[in-house]
Write an enzyme that holds these catalytic residues in place. Structure first.
Site, PDB file in Angstrom:
ATOM      1  N   GLU A  91       1.445   8.724   4.900  1.00  0.00           N
ATOM      2  CA  GLU A  91       0.812   8.251   3.649  1.00  0.00           C
ATOM      3  C   GLU A  91       1.475   8.978   2.480  1.00  0.00           C
ATOM      4  OE1 GLU A  91      -1.543   8.715   0.203  1.00  0.00           O
ATOM      5  OE2 GLU A  91      -1.230  10.349   1.633  1.00  0.00           O
ATOM      6  N   HIS A 131      -7.724   3.460  -3.545  1.00  0.00           N
ATOM      7  CA  HIS A 131      -7.847   4.704  -2.764  1.00  0.00           C
ATOM      8  C   HIS A 131      -8.666   5.793  -3.455  1.00  0.00           C
ATOM      9  CE1 HIS A 131      -4.520   2.972  -0.470  1.00  0.00           C
ATOM     10  NE2 HIS A 131      -3.800   2.907  -1.578  1.00  0.00           N
ATOM     11  N   ASP A 132      -8.208   6.203  -4.634  1.00  0.00           N
ATOM     12  CA  ASP A 132      -8.705   7.465  -5.199  1.00  0.00           C
ATOM     13  C   ASP A 132     -10.184   7.468  -5.577  1.00  0.00           C
ATOM     14  OD1 ASP A 132      -6.120   8.199  -4.767  1.00  0.00           O
ATOM     15  OD2 ASP A 132      -5.499   8.162  -6.857  1.00  0.00           O
ATOM     16  N   ASP A 192      -2.453  12.054 -10.025  1.00  0.00           N
ATOM     17  CA  ASP A 192      -1.077  11.671 -10.396  1.00  0.00           C
ATOM     18  C   ASP A 192      -1.151  10.257 -10.996  1.00  0.00           C
ATOM     19  OD1 ASP A 192      -1.748  10.549  -7.891  1.00  0.00           O
ATOM     20  OD2 ASP A 192       0.354  10.328  -7.321  1.00  0.00           O
TER      21      ASP A 192
HETATM   22  O1  RIB Z   1      -1.282   6.552  -0.729  1.00  0.00           O
HETATM   23  C1  RIB Z   1      -2.155   6.305  -1.772  1.00  0.00           C
HETATM   24  C2  RIB Z   1      -2.160   7.455  -2.746  1.00  0.00           C
HETATM   25  O2  RIB Z   1      -0.846   7.640  -3.275  1.00  0.00           O
HETATM   26  C3  RIB Z   1      -3.059   7.255  -3.935  1.00  0.00           C
HETATM   27  O3  RIB Z   1      -3.625   8.478  -4.307  1.00  0.00           O
HETATM   28  C4  RIB Z   1      -2.099   6.763  -4.985  1.00  0.00           C
HETATM   29  O4  RIB Z   1      -2.584   6.969  -6.296  1.00  0.00           O
HETATM   30  C5  RIB Z   1      -0.871   7.583  -4.680  1.00  0.00           C
HETATM   31  O5  RIB Z   1      -1.012   8.869  -5.255  1.00  0.00           O
HETATM   32 CA    CA Z   2      -3.230   9.177  -6.641  1.00  0.00          CA
END
Ligand code: RIB
Ligand code: CA
Length: 321
Positions: A176, A254-255, A10
């Site tokens: 999250e 994160h990703d 995303d």
């Molecule tokens: O919470 C972090 C996640 O949410 C990551 O993947 C960020 O890109 C959003 O999609």
């Molecule tokens: Ca993401």
């Protein structure tokens, strides 16, 4: 042999870094990218993905996916509201962690004719060898594909998910973002029977990326490394303001940590096979409930409670070199 992956994004600042890492590392064969709504509406997450493809001079196919969640917001807006992860610069201007559209040239808009769930079904039904899916946005595309054709799971080697949290949350007091955005989809995917590795906020916050790492990327001086460094610096400003990490002037990226795990599994720490369920309603909606008891049934997820910042930074910087 490079590992074949499909990336579900995303895009999103950290998604962009995940695409770049997957495309640039020789251990990974990026066979397709699917987009989903999440950080921004689907038109923006798709266009941002195409802009990153152009920046990399890459030619992976892009499949546009779902524009809304399975259940959420169909009938009524849910509680609790999401937190706003923005910051302000010295002049009082807002710094968004994810821009609507990246400050890059507009793409030619070239996407594949199939939508993402149909692509999953089509590809996985006919795949000659199992493939790994790395899902770093809400899990809607994959859930829809699994509803359409549950037997596609036999051709999934592993699903690596950025999502969830044990001690750390960001969208709400309990959840999250990726899981909160489509909890029903997440619950379905977690129970599909494939091997699942979950990279939650506990892992991404402990495998932080520092300002020094951003400087190292900048010093490489390629258009992609400069763009990544800029995204990271923006994230550091937002983290310092809205979600401070233990180490000041650092951010969670994160990703790309999911991609790094495929290159070096030791980048994740304290990985335990547990039963993980998603709360679907009320104050805890979207929470990943992780069973920590010694005796438990239905262990479905390899859940990473930590991450290694040094290993992660090394993988990231080497990719851009
Ligand atoms: O919470 C972090 C996640 O949410 C990551 O993947 C960020 O890109 C959003 O999609
Ligand atoms: Ca993401």
């Amino acid at each position: 042999m490079p590992r074949k992956i499909i990336l579900d994004v995303d895009t999103g600042s950290d998604d962009a870094c995940a695409i770049m890492l997957a495309q640039l590392r020789p251990e990974i064969d990026l066979i397709a990218v699917c987009t989903v709504k999440g950080n921004q509406p689907i038109e923006y997450t798709t266009e941002n993905t195409l802009r990153i493809r152009d920046l990399l001079h890459a030619d992976f196919p892009v499949y546009k996916g779902c524009s809304g969640s399975l259940v959420k917001n169909v009938v009524y807006p849910r509680i609790p509201p999401t937190a706003n992860a923005d910051a302000y610069d010295e002049q009082g201007n807002k710094i968004h962690i994810h821009q609507e559209l990246f400050d890059l040239p507009a793409s030619d808009g070239k996407i594949e004719p199939l939508n993402a769930p149909n692509f999953y079904v089509d590809y996985l039904k006919n795949a000659k060898q199992p493939v790994t899916i790395v899902a770093v946005g809400p899990l809607t595309n994959l859930a829809v594909a699994l509803i359409m054709e549950p037997q596609i799971v036999k051709n999934i080697e592993e699903i690596v998910i950025m999502g969830g949290g044990w001690n750390i949350t960001n969208a709400t007091l309990a959840a999250e973002f990726n899981i909160y955005d489509d909890p029903e989809a997440a619950q379905r995917v977690l129970h599909c029977g494939a091997k699942i590795t979950m990279v939650p906020l506990d892992a991404t916050h402990s495998a932080y990326i520092s300002r020094k790492d951003a400087e190292a990327l900048k010093a490489i001086g390629s258009p992609a490394s400069l763009f990544a460094a800029d995204l990271i610096e923006r994230r550091i400003r937002v983290h310092d303001y809205a979600q401070p990490l233990e180490v000041k002037h650092s951010c969670a990226l994160h990703d790309p940590l999911c991609i790094a795990y495929l290159i070096d599994p030791d980048v994740l720490k304290d990985v335990k096979l547990c039963n993980v369920e998603v709360s679907l309603s009320g104050l805890t909606e979207g929470q990943t409930c992780v069973d920590q008891r010694a005796i438990q049934e239905g262990r479905n997820v390899h859940f990473a409670f930590g991450g290694d910042p040094k290993r992660f930074a090394k993988i990231l910087i080497e990719a851009f070199r």
